[in-house]
Design a protein around this motif. Structure first.
Motif, PDB file in Angstrom:
ATOM      1  N   MET A  23      -4.346  71.372 -15.056  1.00 36.49           N
ATOM      2  CA  MET A  23      -2.928  71.751 -15.122  1.00 36.49           C
ATOM      3  C   MET A  23      -2.259  71.786 -13.770  1.00 36.49           C
ATOM      4  N   LEU A  24      -1.018  71.347 -13.819  1.00 36.22           N
ATOM      5  CA  LEU A  24      -0.222  71.249 -12.606  1.00 36.22           C
ATOM      6  C   LEU A  24       0.895  72.284 -12.681  1.00 36.22           C
ATOM      7  N   LEU A  25       0.940  73.175 -11.698  1.00 37.47           N
ATOM      8  CA  LEU A  25       2.016  74.159 -11.644  1.00 37.47           C
ATOM      9  C   LEU A  25       3.147  73.616 -10.776  1.00 37.47           C
ATOM     10  N   MET A  26       4.377  73.775 -11.241  1.00 38.63           N
ATOM     11  CA  MET A  26       5.500  73.225 -10.502  1.00 38.63           C
ATOM     12  C   MET A  26       6.619  74.241 -10.389  1.00 38.63           C
ATOM     13  N   LEU A  27       7.413  74.057  -9.360  1.00 42.58           N
ATOM     14  CA  LEU A  27       8.569  74.909  -9.140  1.00 42.58           C
ATOM     15  C   LEU A  27       9.819  74.225  -9.668  1.00 42.58           C
ATOM     16  N   ALA A  28      10.737  74.984 -10.219  1.00 41.88           N
ATOM     17  CA  ALA A  28      12.043  74.431 -10.531  1.00 41.88           C
ATOM     18  C   ALA A  28      12.804  74.383  -9.217  1.00 41.88           C
TER      19      ALA A  28
END
Lengths: 329, 329
Positions: free
Chosen positions: B173-178
């Protein structure tokens, strides 16, 4: 059969004079798998080295059906009309099986191949991508010694051959079709990110509007890519080989790329990096192929693979086991 | 200093009983560069192998600032509350220099680390990515033998460590910022394409609307990616560790991924492919490191590199030259 009967000095002087027959024999020699031919080929490549390096090396890729051959032919004719010499080398790792593309290329580029200042050489065959890479890199050296100003390396848009071609050219262009629906579909990002120019082909007739729309979409996509080290922003173009539309602009794009990268020094830096890359790539290839073709390991590799997959030993212990057999320990 | 003084049998039985001190000593042993420790570590890994394989291995990546530790902590607490055991291993090839992240991780995951059924291990250090990979893969085996149900491999979103982690986990899983503006900017396509789930973090307060918008954009982007072999369509989520929002949904996503891939057989196939991959990867690593650390080549490599870059010999002849020295020819 022995197709090359010329000795080293005759071949070399022929190549340097720009004799296409000699160049062709030279490339045949370096494509040969005979031990004695390979030694001769190495001597020839070394002799040609000091006459090499002066061409602009251009990679061209695109999926089958994009009109690569037609585009290259139109581009090649323009280059020749401008007074330059152009060589077209094809890299098609799949052709070693079918052998199909060899005749295909020759037939399709008929108009270009009859020109005195054009040289078209079909796919280098080889057992491995490493082998194909080597033969292509060495063919470039021979073509440069023969005085070619532009060397196009053509590859089909499959698998790893793009990365290989990218690492042996100065300028890399990706030909694309204006598709129905979303333009970004189906194109590998990695290949798009490698391109110095994206050219939407077959921009003629009913297709022109679609092609322009596609170009616009690609242009927007490019802005999202990481910046190139050489400071060059990839160009997007629509072009038609049929109507000779923007073929000249393609040439101008390459020219301004070369000016840009020569001025900021990245042109030469890139070539040195490539030379170094291929030195170490060849070392890796050789180490691997020596290992995997070792007679001591013929049956052992499959046995250890099975043990690892079945969880009886770890991957790392498996590797150690094979390494010990390989090194007679 | 020798931190591990237990013998093989004590360590093994401790690990199998799920004793965290024994597990910790075991991992320390396999991180040691002492020859005798390495032999002991191999024995231990082999003994643990038959008790391993039963966990769900989850990779987590994301750029610094995305809130990885906070997210992992919230996720870990949920997993523990559900009655499972979770281990968190960090892979951070950069930490060997600064050593900074080690303390950082421990501090940040304080709430999780005090739980009985959680085990947090800071970054495996190593001279090479290959070394780090090996230690991490072997740590997984030890954690599995200790009965952990979930093993999280955390990595910072830089360089090649994602590919390495991807090739040792079941779910990535890849965590991303808005971000402000365009959501696709700055994210490496290759990493997005590897992800089984994309999670927009910090979806709370003022940020929630932005996070939902970003999720939508990612969702659209995912449709353009090539399909996964396992038939799984990557999921996109917004989540907030602060408000415990969608942490449970993340757990459910992993669960449905595991069900999906177990039913179609790709779960097991993927693990076998990974084992095989690491076998051959280790072989390549060993061949290369033996070559490049060879005493016979200490000075020769730089000399040949120079000859190649200056165009005096070809890359291929250069490689051959070094190979001959290496092989005493």
């Amino acid at each position: 059969k022995r197709r090359n009967s010329l000795n080293h000095d005759d071949l070399l002087s022929g190549i340097i004079k720009g004799d296409l027959q000699a160049l062709s024999s030279g490339i045949t020699l370096l494509e040969s798998n005979r031990k004695s031919d390979q030694e001769e080929a190495q001597k020839l490549v070394n002799s040609c080295l000091k006459h090499s390096g002066k061409s602009i090396r251009v990679g061209v890729t695109g999926v089958p059906g994009v009109g690569k051959s037609t585009f290259i032919e139109a581009f090649g004719k323009l280059v020749v009309a401008k007074g330059y010499k152009i060589a077209v080398l094809a890299v098609d790792p799949s052709s070693e099986k079918s052998g199909g593309s060899i005749l295909g290329d020759k037939t399709r580029m008929n108009d270009l191949s009859v020109l005195e200042n054009a040289f078209i050489r079909p796919s280098a065959a080889g057992k491995s991508l490493g082998g194909v890479a080597r033969k292509t890199r060495e063919s470039i050296i021979l073509c440069e010694a023969a005085g070619f100003d532009f060397i196009l390396i053509e590859t089909v848009g499959v698998g790893q051959s793009e990365t290989m071609v990218k690492s042996m050219v100065d300028f890399f262009m990706l030909l694309m079709l204006a598709g129905a629906g979303d333009e970004l579909q189906g194109i590998k990002r990695g290949i798009m990110e490698m391109a110095d120019a994206l050219i939407v082909t077959k921009a003629d007739g009913d297709n022109l509007i679609k092609a322009r729309r596609a170009k616009k979409e690609y242009e927007n996509a490019i802005h999202l890519f990481p910046a190139n080290e050489n400071g060059w922003i990839p160009k997007t173009l629509v072009a038609s080989a049929l109507e000779q539309y923007n073929i000249e602009k393609t040439f101008d794009t390459i020219e301004s790329f070369v000016n840009h990268t020569r001025i900021n020094g990245s042109f030469g830096r890139n070539r040195k990096q490539q030379d170094k890359y291929w030195l170490h790539e060849t070392i890796t290839d050789t180490l691997m192929s020596n290992f995997y073709s070792s007679e001591r390991l013929v049956n052992e590799i499959a046995v250890v693979e099975k043990e690892v997959i079945e969880g009886r030993i770890s991957s790392f212990e498996g590797a150690e086991k094979l390494m010990k057999i390989y090194n007679h320990e």
